[in-house]
Enzyme design. Sequence first.
Site, PDB file in Angstrom:
ATOM      1  N   LYS A 165      -0.814   6.147  -6.684  1.00  6.81           N
ATOM      2  CA  LYS A 165      -0.349   5.033  -7.522  1.00  6.81           C
ATOM      3  C   LYS A 165      -1.514   4.136  -7.937  1.00  6.81           C
ATOM      4  O   LYS A 165      -1.526   3.618  -9.045  1.00  6.81           O
ATOM      5  CB  LYS A 165       0.761   4.254  -6.814  1.00  6.81           C
ATOM      6  CG  LYS A 165       0.321   3.179  -5.867  1.00  6.81           C
ATOM      7  CD  LYS A 165       1.490   2.356  -5.377  1.00  6.81           C
ATOM      8  CE  LYS A 165       1.067   1.414  -4.256  1.00  6.81           C
ATOM      9  NZ  LYS A 165       0.056   0.436  -4.623  1.00  6.81           N
TER      10      LYS A 165
ATOM     11  N   GLY B 172      -8.996  19.921   1.010  1.00  9.25           N
ATOM     12  CA  GLY B 172      -7.622  20.186   1.431  1.00  9.25           C
ATOM     13  C   GLY B 172      -6.713  20.367   0.238  1.00  9.25           C
ATOM     14  O   GLY B 172      -7.179  20.699  -0.867  1.00  9.25           O
TER      15      GLY B 172
ATOM     16  N   LYS C 257     -10.175  -3.743  -4.543  1.00 15.84           N
ATOM     17  CA  LYS C 257      -9.194  -2.850  -3.925  1.00 15.84           C
ATOM     18  C   LYS C 257      -9.011  -1.567  -4.753  1.00 15.84           C
ATOM     19  O   LYS C 257      -9.032  -0.457  -4.221  1.00 15.84           O
ATOM     20  CB  LYS C 257      -7.857  -3.587  -3.766  1.00 15.84           C
ATOM     21  CG  LYS C 257      -6.715  -2.742  -3.244  1.00 15.84           C
ATOM     22  CD  LYS C 257      -6.948  -2.254  -1.829  1.00 15.84           C
ATOM     23  CE  LYS C 257      -5.924  -1.200  -1.446  1.00 15.84           C
ATOM     24  NZ  LYS C 257      -6.130  -0.631  -0.140  1.00 15.84           N
TER      25      LYS C 257
ATOM     26  N   VAL D 136       2.426  -2.428   5.431  1.00 19.17           N
ATOM     27  CA  VAL D 136       1.370  -3.440   5.398  1.00 19.17           C
ATOM     28  C   VAL D 136       1.854  -4.779   5.960  1.00 19.17           C
ATOM     29  O   VAL D 136       1.190  -5.388   6.802  1.00 19.17           O
ATOM     30  CB  VAL D 136       0.842  -3.601   3.955  1.00 19.17           C
ATOM     31  CG1 VAL D 136       0.137  -4.933   3.762  1.00 19.17           C
ATOM     32  CG2 VAL D 136      -0.111  -2.465   3.654  1.00 19.17           C
TER      33      VAL D 136
ATOM     34  N   PHE E  59      -6.821  -3.127   3.403  1.00 14.56           N
ATOM     35  CA  PHE E  59      -7.504  -1.825   3.395  1.00 14.56           C
ATOM     36  C   PHE E  59      -7.095  -0.930   4.560  1.00 14.56           C
ATOM     37  O   PHE E  59      -7.697   0.124   4.769  1.00 14.56           O
ATOM     38  CB  PHE E  59      -9.025  -2.038   3.425  1.00 14.56           C
ATOM     39  CG  PHE E  59      -9.543  -2.746   2.205  1.00 14.56           C
ATOM     40  CD1 PHE E  59      -9.872  -2.034   1.054  1.00 14.56           C
ATOM     41  CD2 PHE E  59      -9.665  -4.124   2.178  1.00 14.56           C
ATOM     42  CE1 PHE E  59     -10.321  -2.691  -0.086  1.00 14.56           C
ATOM     43  CE2 PHE E  59     -10.112  -4.790   1.044  1.00 14.56           C
ATOM     44  CZ  PHE E  59     -10.444  -4.073  -0.095  1.00 14.56           C
TER      45      PHE E  59
ATOM     46  N   CYS F  91      -0.775   5.180  -1.519  1.00 14.87           N
ATOM     47  CA  CYS F  91      -1.778   4.348  -2.205  1.00 14.87           C
ATOM     48  C   CYS F  91      -2.600   5.082  -3.257  1.00 14.87           C
ATOM     49  O   CYS F  91      -2.616   4.667  -4.416  1.00 14.87           O
ATOM     50  CB  CYS F  91      -2.706   3.715  -1.180  1.00 14.87           C
ATOM     51  SG  CYS F  91      -1.873   2.476  -0.188  1.00 14.87           S
TER      52      CYS F  91
ATOM     53  N   THR G 107       4.228  -2.266  -4.589  1.00 18.58           N
ATOM     54  CA  THR G 107       3.826  -2.261  -6.005  1.00 18.58           C
ATOM     55  C   THR G 107       3.771  -0.807  -6.472  1.00 18.58           C
ATOM     56  O   THR G 107       2.700  -0.286  -6.758  1.00 18.58           O
ATOM     57  CB  THR G 107       2.441  -2.935  -6.192  1.00 18.58           C
ATOM     58  OG1 THR G 107       1.515  -2.381  -5.230  1.00 18.58           O
ATOM     59  CG2 THR G 107       2.510  -4.426  -6.001  1.00 18.58           C
TER      60      THR G 107
ATOM     61  N   THR H  34      -1.381  -4.576  -3.271  1.00 21.42           N
ATOM     62  CA  THR H  34      -2.394  -4.122  -4.228  1.00 21.42           C
ATOM     63  C   THR H  34      -1.890  -4.411  -5.638  1.00 21.42           C
ATOM     64  O   THR H  34      -0.857  -3.866  -6.044  1.00 21.42           O
ATOM     65  CB  THR H  34      -2.632  -2.608  -4.055  1.00 21.42           C
ATOM     66  OG1 THR H  34      -3.016  -2.375  -2.700  1.00 21.42           O
ATOM     67  CG2 THR H  34      -3.706  -2.094  -5.001  1.00 21.42           C
TER      68      THR H  34
HETATM   69  P1  NAD Z   1       6.694  -0.795   1.830  1.00 20.02           P
HETATM   70  O1  NAD Z   1       7.550  -0.252   0.773  1.00 20.02           O
HETATM   71  O2  NAD Z   1       6.553  -0.078   3.133  1.00 20.02           O
HETATM   72  O3  NAD Z   1       7.157  -2.288   2.192  1.00 20.02           O
HETATM   73  C1  NAD Z   1       7.513  -3.246   1.244  1.00 20.02           C
HETATM   74  C2  NAD Z   1       8.642  -4.089   1.848  1.00 20.02           C
HETATM   75  O4  NAD Z   1       8.848  -5.244   1.034  1.00 20.02           O
HETATM   76  C3  NAD Z   1       9.985  -3.378   1.915  1.00 20.02           C
HETATM   77  O5  NAD Z   1      10.451  -3.404   3.250  1.00 20.02           O
HETATM   78  C4  NAD Z   1      10.894  -4.199   0.990  1.00 20.02           C
HETATM   79  O6  NAD Z   1      12.233  -4.250   1.434  1.00 20.02           O
HETATM   80  C5  NAD Z   1      10.241  -5.557   1.065  1.00 20.02           C
HETATM   81  N1  NAD Z   1      10.524  -6.474  -0.049  1.00 20.02           N
HETATM   82  C6  NAD Z   1      10.446  -6.239  -1.376  1.00 20.02           C
HETATM   83  N2  NAD Z   1      10.738  -7.366  -2.071  1.00 20.02           N
HETATM   84  C7  NAD Z   1      10.968  -8.341  -1.161  1.00 20.02           C
HETATM   85  C8  NAD Z   1      11.298  -9.725  -1.247  1.00 20.02           C
HETATM   86  N3  NAD Z   1      11.410 -10.346  -2.424  1.00 20.02           N
HETATM   87  N4  NAD Z   1      11.484 -10.409  -0.107  1.00 20.02           N
HETATM   88  C9  NAD Z   1      11.354  -9.803   1.094  1.00 20.02           C
HETATM   89  N5  NAD Z   1      11.039  -8.503   1.241  1.00 20.02           N
HETATM   90  C10 NAD Z   1      10.835  -7.782   0.133  1.00 20.02           C
HETATM   91  O7  NAD Z   1       5.250  -0.982   1.162  1.00 20.02           O
HETATM   92  P2  NAD Z   1       3.810  -0.929   1.861  1.00 20.02           P
HETATM   93  O8  NAD Z   1       3.369   0.472   2.063  1.00 20.02           O
HETATM   94  O9  NAD Z   1       3.784  -1.869   3.019  1.00 20.02           O
HETATM   95  O10 NAD Z   1       2.896  -1.519   0.700  1.00 20.02           O
HETATM   96  C11 NAD Z   1       2.927  -2.894   0.352  1.00 20.02           C
HETATM   97  C12 NAD Z   1       1.719  -3.199  -0.511  1.00 20.02           C
HETATM   98  O11 NAD Z   1       0.522  -3.028   0.247  1.00 20.02           O
HETATM   99  C13 NAD Z   1       1.574  -2.297  -1.747  1.00 20.02           C
HETATM  100  O12 NAD Z   1       1.061  -3.051  -2.809  1.00 20.02           O
HETATM  101  C14 NAD Z   1       0.552  -1.281  -1.294  1.00 20.02           C
HETATM  102  O13 NAD Z   1      -0.174  -0.735  -2.364  1.00 20.02           O
HETATM  103  C15 NAD Z   1      -0.348  -2.104  -0.415  1.00 20.02           C
HETATM  104  N6  NAD Z   1      -1.087  -1.340   0.579  1.00 20.02           N
HETATM  105  C16 NAD Z   1      -0.443  -0.362   1.295  1.00 20.02           C
HETATM  106  C17 NAD Z   1      -1.142   0.349   2.266  1.00 20.02           C
HETATM  107  C18 NAD Z   1      -0.464   1.435   3.069  1.00 20.02           C
HETATM  108  O14 NAD Z   1      -1.166   2.185   3.761  1.00 20.02           O
HETATM  109  N7  NAD Z   1       0.850   1.573   3.019  1.00 20.02           N
HETATM  110  C19 NAD Z   1      -2.497   0.050   2.532  1.00 20.02           C
HETATM  111  C20 NAD Z   1      -3.104  -0.978   1.803  1.00 20.02           C
HETATM  112  C21 NAD Z   1      -2.392  -1.654   0.830  1.00 20.02           C
END
Ligand code: NAD
Length: 433
Positions: A266, A256, A207, A11, A152, A263, A86, A122
Amino acid sequence: MKLTMIGSGYVGLVSGVCFSDFGHTVVCVDKDVRKIDMLEAGEVPIYEPGLDALMARNVAAGRLSFTTDLAAALEGADAVFIGVGTPTRRGDGHADLSYVYAAAEEIATMLTGYAVVVTKSTVPVGTNREVGRIIAATRPDISFDIASNPEFLREGAAIEDFMRPDRVVVGVESDRARAVMAEIYSPLSLRDAPIVYTDLESAEMIKYAANAFLATKITFINEIANLCEKVGADVQAVARGMGMDKRIGSKFLNSGPGYGGSCFPKDTNALARIGQEHAAPQRIVEQVIAINDARKRQMVDKVLELCGGSVNGKRIAVLGVTFKPNTDDMRDAPALTIVPALVGGGAEVHVVDPQGRREGEALLPNVHWQSDPYVAAEQADALVLLTEWNEFRALDLPRLARAMRTPAMADLRNVYSKDDADKAGMAYTSVGR
Ligand code: NAD
């Protein structure tokens, strides 16, 4: 605008790259030195179609940079986005907010002037307010605002989703924060993307409610698929007929092996937990979670049945292990339940996935990784189509059948038809047909 993105994962990185493409100056921060080293070398640490080219373009234009140094990244920032993970907290299903609150504390100590602190991760209701409380308690001297801006985007189509969203949700409490957020997203208004301004709590709820609804839709059609199998109906025809009703819509009606990914599992768990904590149990969502867990085990039973009751000593080719096509993300993928169950049942499992190997190798021990479905199928007793990558959508079934010891396919994504399999001389099972 000058923006800081904390967390450069799926994200944070996509958002940072797209914001820079809007014309903003963006610094993406991560604690993971390896990730930042890769990004600085022009490499993208995740697989997301189109991200490498867009990133290169904006780095070349001088609008996008990467660092582990948060203090430097915060200098002069108009807005700071928190995009850290998260994940589900071990044991109780609650979202683990330790990364979000740690980021809030770091921002508090390093902020030098007014900025809007925006949570993109999220997070459960009340988290944005707590972020504000942490910053105010640490730095009573500084003026700031908070904003909730849940994301999203879908992995695999993340850039298109970010650039052409159905809507952008912004929870704010002050006109100043609203004005900053409006300017950040102003390029989207040219594309008619509506911005829904609301209070913090509603933004946080939107969300979870949206993700839980989509997970429910998938689970609903999966249960209908079970019934279709018993009564001789075809779930794809049923879904098509249902989806043409505009009140229902055709998306998320493909049955499926159960939903997975970073997402839905969790977020449904977190919503159920939030409901329990506030004495407003989310009983539908609780059922959805239980049904989806059982679904993955039902898929194992399907493969066992196809193999005559046991996979012991059998060779099985599994096509696709990521939770969906066009991503390398393995988090909570159905494959993580199904493949170990087959290995545990005594099968020799050969796996092919266009992007899943890097993540999957550690998560799926005791399997053989192959790069070609026809090689994986050699002398196999069954083929399991688990993720519908384009690479697996037009396979030469007669060729596969010739390579296999016992030609049989469990098509858990309904990519092929019984007719196709019959013509190839392959035993065939799918879902809901
Ligand atoms: P991710 O694990 O891919 O990325 C999180 C990053 O944050 C990691 O690289 C980690 O090293 C870094 N990090 C953690 N603490 C830190 C800090 N204090 N300083 C700097 N960097 C730090 O996670 P993601 O999939 O990108 O998800 C992030 C959020 O977005 C979650 O809450 C998730 O629910 C939400 N989200 C994800 C998606 C998706 O498709 N992946 C879609 C919508 C929302």
